[in-house]
Design an enzyme around this catalytic site. Structure first.
Site, PDB file in Angstrom:
ATOM      1  N   GLY A  31       0.640  -1.131  -0.118  1.00 20.43           N
ATOM      2  CA  GLY A  31       0.023  -0.117   0.007  1.00 20.43           C
ATOM      3  C   GLY A  31       0.824   1.382  -0.122  1.00 20.43           C
ATOM      4  N   HIS A  37       4.456   1.814  -7.910  1.00 19.43           N
ATOM      5  CA  HIS A  37       3.439   0.790  -7.821  1.00 19.43           C
ATOM      6  C   HIS A  37       2.524   0.837  -8.998  1.00 19.43           C
ATOM      7  CE1 HIS A  37       4.438   1.666  -3.256  1.00 19.43           C
ATOM      8  NE2 HIS A  37       4.451   0.163  -3.517  1.00 19.43           N
TER       9      HIS A  37
END
Ligand code: PAF
Length: 283
Positions: A31, A37
């Site tokens: 996260g 990402h």
């Protein structure tokens, strides 16, 4: 984008995806998503029919004195970003869901050798925690391809070796590191840096580039190059952990004549441990 919190619901859903003949691309994350990402999600989008991200701050890969509690958690923003990047589903398990028997009773996956050098020397249980959770995620989701950032270069090699050694039928794709214009590699831990440290942090990549330049000019005095890089980092307020010129896949110290190299570096800036690397192919 669908959200799953339990293994059962996720597995039932993925079964229906596989029955339709769709390939699954897995993007494991902890996260606090940034462009690095999202580049993994984009690569997965290009190479697979169905993109599954996971968000799990894995307690097993943090040492007792490390930042598990303070690690940034930004679930709702993460989900919006995943959705905007056309991710099909996200798995957000709790620690109990991933480790129902508790952390102490969990069987562990270890990759000897490769896991013990560099980051593994300073963080002894880290890669075993990473391999264990990644192996569980692979077994739960049976992906065709899994995507990992080259920023965590040692992690990428350790996961490749685990996958080969354990005959896990997944192909591993490494995705180039996303950087700020200053050269600083994007990392969730950059959140810990104040504005002046953020500026200084770019010196880590500049130092790697300088060392790579020497190698590209034919300099093979590895130890001298490493020492001079550590001096530059120390003089710039870093506390170097390691700065190592290595063979690109074994991560053993480079030897004269090696063509495929990587320089791995880790250094503390204040309370924050930063890592980065540069990959070099010599002619
Ligand atoms: O690179 C990371 O974010 C983590 O180490 C990973 C691969 C998601 C395992 O927890």
């Amino acid at each position: 984008m669908e959200r799953f919190e339990t293994r059962d619901a996720l597995q039932a859903h993925l079964h229906s995806i596989r029955v339709q003949g769709q390939s699954i691309g897995l993007v494991p994350t902890m996260g606090n998503l940034h462009e690095g990402h999202l580049a993994l999600v984009e690569a997965a989008r290009n190479d697979s029919d169905y993109v599954l991200a996971t968000i799990f701050v894995n307690p097993l890969q943090f040492g007792p004195a490390e930042d598990l509690d303070s690690y940034p958690r930004t679930l709702e923003e993460d989900c919006s970003q995943l959705e905007a990047h056309h991710c099909d589903a996200v798995f957000i398990p709790s620690a109990e869901e991933m480790y129902p028997g508790g952390l102490d009773n969990q069987a562990l996956v270890t990759v000897p050798g490769l896991s013990e050098r560099h980051c593994g020397a300073s963080r002894p249980l880290h890669f075993s925690g990473v391999c264990t959770v990644v192996c569980k995620l692979f077994n739960l989701t049976n992906p065709d391809i899994a995507f990992f950032g080259e920023k965590d270069y040692q992690q990428l090699q350790v996961i490749r070796k685990m996958t080969q050694d354990l005959c896990i039928p997944v192909s591993i794709t490494g995705v180039p590191t996303a950087r700020l214009p200053s050269g600083l590699a994007l990392s969730s831990r950059n959140n810990y840096l104040d504005p002046s440290q953020l500026e200084t942090a770019a010196i880590l990549q500049a130092t790697l580039k300088e060392a790579a330049g020497k190698l590209e000019q034919g300099n093979q005095e590895f130890k001298r190059i490493e020492d001079s890089a550590k001096t530059r980092l120390t003089e710039s307020c870093f506390q170097p952990d390691y700065f190592s010129i290595c063979h690109a896949s074994t991560l053993e110290p480079a030897t004269t004549g090696d063509k495929s190299l990587v320089i791995l570096a880790a250094a503390w800036l204040g309370q924050t441990r930063l890592i980065d690397n540069i990959i070099i192919t010599l002619r």
